[in-house]
Design a protein around this motif. Structure first.
Motif, short mmCIF file in Angstrom:
data_model
loop_
_atom_site.label_atom_id
_atom_site.label_comp_id
_atom_site.label_asym_id
_atom_site.label_seq_id
_atom_site.Cartn_x
_atom_site.Cartn_y
_atom_site.Cartn_z
N GLU A 143 1.06 -1.24 0.16
CA GLU A 143 -0.09 0.05 -0.06
C GLU A 143 0.83 1.53 0.02
OE1 GLU A 143 -1.96 -3.56 0.80
OE2 GLU A 143 -0.34 -2.76 2.17
N GLY A 144 2.21 1.04 -0.02
CA GLY A 144 2.94 2.41 -0.09
C GLY A 144 3.48 2.90 1.30
N GLU A 145 3.09 2.06 2.47
CA GLU A 145 3.50 2.71 3.87
C GLU A 145 5.22 2.24 3.93
OE1 GLU A 145 2.91 1.32 8.51
OE2 GLU A 145 1.50 0.08 6.89
N SER A 146 5.52 2.98 4.73
CA SER A 146 7.04 2.89 4.75
C SER A 146 7.53 2.16 6.14
CB SER A 146 7.88 4.36 4.87
OG SER A 146 9.36 4.21 5.00
N LEU A 147 8.38 1.08 5.86
CA LEU A 147 8.66 0.29 6.94
C LEU A 147 10.22 0.76 7.43
CD1 LEU A 147 7.32 -3.18 5.87
CD2 LEU A 147 6.26 -1.29 7.50
N GLY A 148 10.61 1.88 6.74
CA GLY A 148 12.02 2.36 7.15
C GLY A 148 13.17 2.04 6.41
N ASN A 149 14.27 2.83 6.48
CA ASN A 149 15.42 2.68 5.89
C ASN A 149 16.20 1.60 6.59
OD1 ASN A 149 18.05 3.06 4.97
ND2 ASN A 149 17.75 5.25 4.63
N LEU A 150 17.04 0.71 6.03
CA LEU A 150 17.80 -0.31 6.55
C LEU A 150 18.74 0.10 7.45
CD1 LEU A 150 18.19 -3.29 4.16
CD2 LEU A 150 16.35 -2.84 5.68
N GLU A 151 19.13 1.49 7.40
CA GLU A 151 20.13 2.04 8.28
C GLU A 151 19.62 2.36 9.78
OE1 GLU A 151 22.25 5.52 6.85
OE2 GLU A 151 23.00 4.62 5.08
N THR A 152 18.22 2.19 9.68
CA THR A 152 17.57 2.26 11.18
C THR A 152 17.77 1.06 11.95
OG1 THR A 152 15.40 2.18 10.38
CG2 THR A 152 16.21 4.22 10.34
N PHE A 153 17.98 -0.16 11.32
CA PHE A 153 17.92 -1.59 11.71
C PHE A 153 19.05 -1.32 12.58
CE2 PHE A 153 14.46 -1.77 9.10
CZ PHE A 153 13.90 -3.02 9.18
N THR A 154 18.97 -2.17 13.96
CA THR A 154 20.22 -2.83 14.36
C THR A 154 21.14 -3.80 13.69
OG1 THR A 154 19.11 -2.30 16.43
CG2 THR A 154 21.21 -3.56 16.45
N LEU A 155 22.35 -3.45 13.38
CA LEU A 155 23.21 -3.96 12.64
C LEU A 155 24.07 -4.88 13.85
CD1 LEU A 155 24.89 -5.15 10.17
CD2 LEU A 155 26.34 -3.09 10.34
N ILE A 156 24.12 -6.37 13.62
CA ILE A 156 24.78 -7.05 14.64
C ILE A 156 26.09 -7.84 13.83
CG2 ILE A 156 24.80 -8.92 16.12
CD1 ILE A 156 21.70 -8.26 16.49
N ILE A 157 27.01 -7.64 14.15
CA ILE A 157 28.38 -8.31 13.74
C ILE A 157 29.17 -9.13 14.80
CG2 ILE A 157 30.44 -7.85 12.55
CD1 ILE A 157 29.34 -5.39 11.33
N ASP A 158 29.41 -10.13 14.46
CA ASP A 158 30.03 -11.06 15.54
C ASP A 158 29.63 -11.19 16.82
OD1 ASP A 158 32.15 -11.68 13.67
OD2 ASP A 158 33.40 -9.94 14.31
N GLY A 159 28.06 -11.21 16.80
CA GLY A 159 27.27 -11.29 17.92
C GLY A 159 26.91 -10.01 18.91
N ALA A 160 27.48 -8.86 18.20
CA ALA A 160 27.57 -7.39 19.05
C ALA A 160 26.79 -6.52 18.13
CB ALA A 160 28.71 -7.06 19.65
#
Length: 338
Positions: free
Chosen positions: A171-188
């Motif tokens: 429907e065009g609703e924004s679920l956000g930019n991936l830069e706003t997600f929490t990036l987890i590298i090596d478990g942290a």
């Protein structure tokens, strides 16, 4: 020379320069229209049946009428006459009843848009893009659309490029930019300022894979839409594409060079073991591949000595077969099975 004479000289030079620019612009436009109005270099048909049956949807790059428009061929006969629509796209992905279209709106100041169309070519939803269109994918149930655009730069080989990857509902609703997600590298959790994300491929309506890059390292990340996390699970994986059976990732991997001289080779990763295998393709593949079936991938390559023209190639993932030409004058293939 008096000031008045100097200004007259400047004015005369300016008039000549503007006149020359107008002439050059008119000539370029005339040549563009001649190319667009010329007969198509590909066999085409009316567009009314373009969305019927199992098919491959793609951007038509055959010079002449229909250049840049969305088209399709039967999955069972990719060499058949293509059905061409009236919709122009730079990048396309299709589902059974709709298709996602990324487009450059040319003008004095170019603008960039993403539009979800129903198969009758009527817009369902649209939103602006931050820059040059790059990637788009629709989820298996057609409820989500991912788009990637270049904020700066125009290729993944450029030094210092920046991307914006967005998720939207049908429907065009924004679920956000991936830069706003929490990036987890090596478990942290990690929040590097140089992070970039691109190349989404959906598992379902809550889970997806994508590319993340930071500190010169490229990661395959698994995204969780509910938790809004991106978890790194492998290195050296770009532009992932999930196989129809969900067991493997096809991707492009850097095999030589760097920056503008980088060379990407298509590869396959087994998700259960993490093992990968490079495929026998010697040419540089800068594309997010599409799966034709569980044993074959598709990707676009520029046509030699023909700027703006491309072909779609097929390659079996057995590690032995050679690439074969699948659709001439085509780009951004999307396989649709009804």
């Amino acid at each position: 020379m008096s000031n008045r004479v100097k200004w007259l000289v400047v004015a005369a030079i300016s008039v000549v320069a503007i006149g020359a620019t107008v002439v050059v612009g008119l000539f370029a436009w005339q040549q563009y229209r001649l190319r667009q109005d010329a007969p198509s270099a590909a066999d085409t048909t009316a567009s009314r049946d373009w969305d019927s049956g199992d098919r491959v949807v793609f951007r038509n790059t055959a010079p002449g009428q229909g250049y840049g428009l969305v088209a399709s061929v039967p999955l069972s006969d990719p060499s058949a006459a293509r059905a061409v629509t009236d919709t122009a796209c730079d990048r396309v992905d299709a589902a059974d009843d709709e298709f996602s279209c990324l487009r450059t709106e040319r003008g004095i100041v170019p603008s960039y848009t993403a539009t979800l169309y129903a198969n009758d070519e009527k817009p369902v939803a649209d939103w602006p893009l931050a820059g040059i269109p790059s990637r788009t994918r629709i989820s298996p149930d057609a409820s989500l659309i991912a788009t990637t655009a270049f904020v700066s730069g125009h290729t993944y080989a450029a030094v210092g490029f920046s991307t914006e990857t967005l998720l939207h509902t049908r429907e065009g609703e924004s679920l956000g930019n991936l830069e706003t997600f929490t990036l987890i590298i090596d478990g942290a959790p990690a929040a590097p300022v140089d992070r970039n994300f691109w190349g989404v491929t959906f598992v379902d309506d809550t889970t997806f894979y994508a590319t993340a890059q930071t500190g010169g390292i490229t990661y395959l990340v698994r995204g969780d839409l509910d938790k809004r996390t991106l978890t790194a699970i492998a290195e050296g994986v770009e532009c992932p594409s999930l196989s129809p059976d969900g067991t493997r990732i096809a991707f492009k991997r850097v095999t030589s060079g760097s920056g503008p001289a980088v060379h990407w080779t298509p590869a396959i990763m087994d998700l259960s073991t993490g093992q990968f295998e490079l495929l026998p393709e010697s040419r540089n593949v800068d594309d997010q591949v599409e799966w034709l079936d569980d044993g074959t991938i598709l990707y676009g390559l520029p046509r030699e000595n023909t700027p703006g023209d491309t072909d779609v190639w097929a390659l079996a993932i057995d590690g032995k077969s050679k690439p074969r030409l699948f659709i001439e004058h085509a780009w951004s293939p999307s396989v649709v099975r009804q």
